[in-house]
Design a protein around this motif. Structure first.
Motif, PDB file in Angstrom:
ATOM      1  N   THR A  53    -101.170  -0.619  57.740  1.00 38.43           N
ATOM      2  CA  THR A  53    -102.471  -0.508  58.415  1.00 38.43           C
ATOM      3  C   THR A  53    -103.620  -1.011  57.541  1.00 38.43           C
ATOM      4  O   THR A  53    -104.636  -1.443  58.055  1.00 38.43           O
ATOM      5  CB  THR A  53    -102.779   0.940  58.844  1.00 38.43           C
ATOM      6  OG1 THR A  53    -102.826   1.770  57.693  1.00 38.43           O
ATOM      7  CG2 THR A  53    -101.752   1.443  59.837  1.00 38.43           C
ATOM      8  N   ARG A  54    -103.432  -0.965  56.217  1.00 38.90           N
ATOM      9  CA  ARG A  54    -104.477  -1.403  55.280  1.00 38.90           C
ATOM     10  C   ARG A  54    -104.069  -2.694  54.576  1.00 38.90           C
ATOM     11  O   ARG A  54    -104.474  -2.931  53.434  1.00 38.90           O
ATOM     12  CB  ARG A  54    -104.760  -0.320  54.259  1.00 38.90           C
ATOM     13  CG  ARG A  54    -105.344   0.948  54.873  1.00 38.90           C
ATOM     14  CD  ARG A  54    -105.887   1.874  53.821  1.00 38.90           C
ATOM     15  NE  ARG A  54    -106.990   1.302  53.093  1.00 38.90           N
ATOM     16  CZ  ARG A  54    -108.282   1.416  53.439  1.00 38.90           C
ATOM     17  NH1 ARG A  54    -108.614   2.073  54.517  1.00 38.90           N
ATOM     18  NH2 ARG A  54    -109.233   0.874  52.701  1.00 38.90           N
ATOM     19  N   SER A  55    -103.268  -3.515  55.257  1.00 38.52           N
ATOM     20  CA  SER A  55    -102.718  -4.713  54.621  1.00 38.52           C
ATOM     21  C   SER A  55    -103.006  -5.985  55.400  1.00 38.52           C
ATOM     22  O   SER A  55    -103.172  -5.964  56.619  1.00 38.52           O
ATOM     23  CB  SER A  55    -101.198  -4.576  54.477  1.00 38.52           C
ATOM     24  OG  SER A  55    -100.862  -3.505  53.647  1.00 38.52           O
ATOM     25  N   ILE A  56    -103.032  -7.083  54.644  1.00 41.26           N
ATOM     26  CA  ILE A  56    -103.151  -8.433  55.188  1.00 41.26           C
ATOM     27  C   ILE A  56    -101.965  -9.217  54.654  1.00 41.26           C
ATOM     28  O   ILE A  56    -101.727  -9.230  53.442  1.00 41.26           O
ATOM     29  CB  ILE A  56    -104.451  -9.121  54.721  1.00 41.26           C
ATOM     30  CG1 ILE A  56    -105.683  -8.315  55.131  1.00 41.26           C
ATOM     31  CG2 ILE A  56    -104.514 -10.561  55.239  1.00 41.26           C
ATOM     32  CD1 ILE A  56    -106.971  -8.772  54.455  1.00 41.26           C
ATOM     33  N   LEU A  57    -101.230  -9.850  55.546  1.00 38.73           N
ATOM     34  CA  LEU A  57    -100.118 -10.706  55.137  1.00 38.73           C
ATOM     35  C   LEU A  57    -100.454 -12.144  55.508  1.00 38.73           C
ATOM     36  O   LEU A  57    -100.823 -12.420  56.653  1.00 38.73           O
ATOM     37  CB  LEU A  57     -98.819 -10.301  55.833  1.00 38.73           C
ATOM     38  CG  LEU A  57     -97.658 -11.269  55.569  1.00 38.73           C
ATOM     39  CD1 LEU A  57     -97.045 -11.013  54.208  1.00 38.73           C
ATOM     40  CD2 LEU A  57     -96.629 -11.202  56.654  1.00 38.73           C
ATOM     41  N   VAL A  58    -100.327 -13.029  54.542  1.00 38.54           N
ATOM     42  CA  VAL A  58    -100.456 -14.461  54.785  1.00 38.54           C
ATOM     43  C   VAL A  58     -99.061 -15.053  54.615  1.00 38.54           C
ATOM     44  O   VAL A  58     -98.463 -14.947  53.545  1.00 38.54           O
ATOM     45  CB  VAL A  58    -101.438 -15.128  53.794  1.00 38.54           C
ATOM     46  CG1 VAL A  58    -101.515 -16.629  54.047  1.00 38.54           C
ATOM     47  CG2 VAL A  58    -102.808 -14.484  53.875  1.00 38.54           C
ATOM     48  N   MET A  59     -98.539 -15.645  55.691  1.00 38.94           N
ATOM     49  CA  MET A  59     -97.206 -16.232  55.667  1.00 38.94           C
ATOM     50  C   MET A  59     -97.335 -17.743  55.813  1.00 38.94           C
ATOM     51  O   MET A  59     -98.020 -18.225  56.715  1.00 38.94           O
ATOM     52  CB  MET A  59     -96.363 -15.682  56.820  1.00 38.94           C
ATOM     53  CG  MET A  59     -94.945 -16.224  56.850  1.00 38.94           C
ATOM     54  SD  MET A  59     -94.173 -15.932  58.441  1.00 38.94           S
ATOM     55  CE  MET A  59     -94.947 -17.196  59.432  1.00 38.94           C
ATOM     56  N   VAL A  60     -96.681 -18.481  54.908  1.00 37.99           N
ATOM     57  CA  VAL A  60     -96.726 -19.939  54.938  1.00 37.99           C
ATOM     58  C   VAL A  60     -95.304 -20.481  54.831  1.00 37.99           C
ATOM     59  O   VAL A  60     -94.565 -20.116  53.917  1.00 37.99           O
ATOM     60  CB  VAL A  60     -97.572 -20.497  53.769  1.00 37.99           C
ATOM     61  CG1 VAL A  60     -97.571 -22.017  53.774  1.00 37.99           C
ATOM     62  CG2 VAL A  60     -98.987 -19.954  53.822  1.00 37.99           C
ATOM     63  N   ASP A  61     -94.953 -21.333  55.771  1.00 34.80           N
ATOM     64  CA  ASP A  61     -93.695 -22.084  55.700  1.00 34.80           C
ATOM     65  C   ASP A  61     -94.086 -23.543  55.504  1.00 34.80           C
ATOM     66  O   ASP A  61     -94.445 -24.228  56.465  1.00 34.80           O
ATOM     67  CB  ASP A  61     -92.875 -21.912  56.981  1.00 34.80           C
ATOM     68  CG  ASP A  61     -91.526 -22.611  56.920  1.00 34.80           C
ATOM     69  OD1 ASP A  61     -91.385 -23.598  56.156  1.00 34.80           O
ATOM     70  OD2 ASP A  61     -90.607 -22.196  57.652  1.00 34.80           O
ATOM     71  N   PRO A  62     -94.064 -24.020  54.255  1.00 35.05           N
ATOM     72  CA  PRO A  62     -94.518 -25.389  53.986  1.00 35.05           C
ATOM     73  C   PRO A  62     -93.695 -26.461  54.714  1.00 35.05           C
ATOM     74  O   PRO A  62     -94.253 -27.467  55.142  1.00 35.05           O
ATOM     75  CB  PRO A  62     -94.365 -25.535  52.472  1.00 35.05           C
ATOM     76  CG  PRO A  62     -94.379 -24.145  51.946  1.00 35.05           C
ATOM     77  CD  PRO A  62     -93.730 -23.317  53.022  1.00 35.05           C
ATOM     78  N   LYS A  63     -92.399 -26.243  54.854  1.00 38.14           N
ATOM     79  CA  LYS A  63     -91.554 -27.246  55.508  1.00 38.14           C
ATOM     80  C   LYS A  63     -91.903 -27.406  56.981  1.00 38.14           C
ATOM     81  O   LYS A  63     -91.978 -28.514  57.490  1.00 38.14           O
ATOM     82  CB  LYS A  63     -90.073 -26.886  55.364  1.00 38.14           C
ATOM     83  CG  LYS A  63     -89.523 -27.138  53.985  1.00 38.14           C
ATOM     84  CD  LYS A  63     -88.024 -27.036  53.990  1.00 38.14           C
ATOM     85  CE  LYS A  63     -87.622 -25.737  53.357  1.00 38.14           C
ATOM     86  NZ  LYS A  63     -86.196 -25.482  53.367  1.00 38.14           N
ATOM     87  N   ARG A  64     -92.109 -26.293  57.663  1.00 36.72           N
ATOM     88  CA  ARG A  64     -92.416 -26.333  59.094  1.00 36.72           C
ATOM     89  C   ARG A  64     -93.917 -26.404  59.367  1.00 36.72           C
ATOM     90  O   ARG A  64     -94.328 -26.488  60.513  1.00 36.72           O
ATOM     91  CB  ARG A  64     -91.823 -25.107  59.794  1.00 36.72           C
ATOM     92  CG  ARG A  64     -90.298 -25.142  59.831  1.00 36.72           C
ATOM     93  CD  ARG A  64     -89.678 -23.923  60.457  1.00 36.72           C
ATOM     94  NE  ARG A  64     -90.137 -23.669  61.823  1.00 36.72           N
ATOM     95  CZ  ARG A  64     -89.886 -22.543  62.481  1.00 36.72           C
ATOM     96  NH1 ARG A  64     -89.172 -21.577  61.904  1.00 36.72           N
ATOM     97  NH2 ARG A  64     -90.327 -22.370  63.699  1.00 36.72           N
TER      98      ARG A  64
END
Length: 117
Positions: A53-64
């Motif tokens: 609830t107190r979090s930020i997730l940054v997800m990166v898939d460089p290939k796609r």
């Protein structure tokens, strides 16, 4: 697979800690292969964090060439979807120029500024 040099990782870690101190939220970065639907994958990663609830997730898939940001309920009170989209836009501009670390660092700083509690 290693996406960042040790120096880039250190600089990103420093940016994350500064942003976390400013906005009082946990910021996590995932760089790697995304399985299945990107949003579902990012959400499942976010749900494994200590305080989602107190979090930020940054997800990166460089290939796609995929970027997703998932925020917890508390964070959404101060960080809007438009502000997250702005951070993604700024990050992807740097990624397109070949600067993964710089894009992530810039995005983390923006997210920390926008998510001030």
């Amino acid at each position: 697979m290693t996406f960042l040099t040790p120096t880039e990782q250190t600089e990103l870690d420093i940016a994350i800690r500064a942003a976390e101190q400013a906005c009082r939220a946990e910021i996590s970065i995932y760089i790697g292969d995304v399985e299945g639907e990107p949003r579902d994958f990012a959400t499942s990663l976010h749900n494994t964090l200590v305080l989602p609830t107190r979090s930020i997730l940054v997800m990166v898939d460089p290939k796609r060439r995929i970027v997703e940001i998932v925020t917890g309920g508390h964070v959404r009170q101060t960080l809007t979807d438009e502000e997250s989209a702005d951070a993604v836009e700024k990050m992807t501009a740097e990624f397109a120029a070949g600067d993964l670390a710089g894009g992530l660092t810039r995005g983390v700083r923006l997210l920390g500024e926008h998510a001030l509690d």
